[in-house]
Design a protein around this motif. Sequence first.
Motif: not given
Length: 289
Positions: A6-23, A201-207
């Motif tokens: 796969x290819x990197x698409x976007x950096x995102x953040x869990x805004x609602x619970x953990x405040x952790x960063x995901x891709x 809605x990461x990481x609750x939304x996995x796909x």
Amino acid sequence: MDISKTKMFLAVKDHSVSKENFELFREESLDLLITHPQPEEKNLAKYYESDDYISHTDGKRSLFEKAYHFVKSIALNSKLNLINNLQPSKGKLLDIGAGTGDFLLVAKQNGWSITGVEPSEKAKSIAIKKGVSFVENTNSLDDHSFDLISMWHVLEHVPNLEDQIKELKRLLKPNGTILIAVPNFNSFDAKHYGAFWAAYDVPRHLWHFSKTAIRKLFQKEDLELQKVMPMKFDAFYVSLLSEKYKSGKMNFINAFVIGLRSNLKAKQSLEFSSHIYVIKNAKNGIKKP
């Protein structure tokens, strides 16, 4: 799925619970986005531990929650009309990710035989008090036993995506119907808000699905996408949350404008904020081993 392809698409953040960063990584052949890293299954529950995770409560504490439940009541009637049109004779209904059980309750009151699956004990306990019946998981259910199977904004949460689709195939009657509702990252509101788009809605939304992804993923199991329908209210709800994530406050006017623009643009592009997918066995048959 192999993220190395796969290819990197976007950096995102869990805004609602953990405040952790995901891709988000894009699987181009499917037009599917994949959350990375994906939490281990045993750790997923902690990302749902918030009073603000609204689908697991019946709370009406704020204007936003009251508006959510008002729209939810309209949506329930729309869902009921949809399943009755698809299966006029009614029958056995399985709702996976049933939440607090309101959809199953209205279906039961309308003559459907209902079964629910819900991993959240908090949400399930609320539903049981309403008279909704549950099984712990679908493994105990008979092959080809349901006339209609629904997953309302649930498929994006499932850790084992391809296994889940195989299981839907196993449970569906030959002439049955699967209803899948998921957000659409190709919508105008998704592109407008970018990393702040609430439906990531990461990481609750996995796909994160496109129409192409749904069609191809289900096609692998000889399941045919027959119809795609818009969920127009989602553009406003998602835009409102996105405004909060972007600016730190609910901006109702901006959210309404972006939600309206998204729906208007989707009349031409057919890319709404969320879609309902109507899926049936290809040629109304059961795939032979």
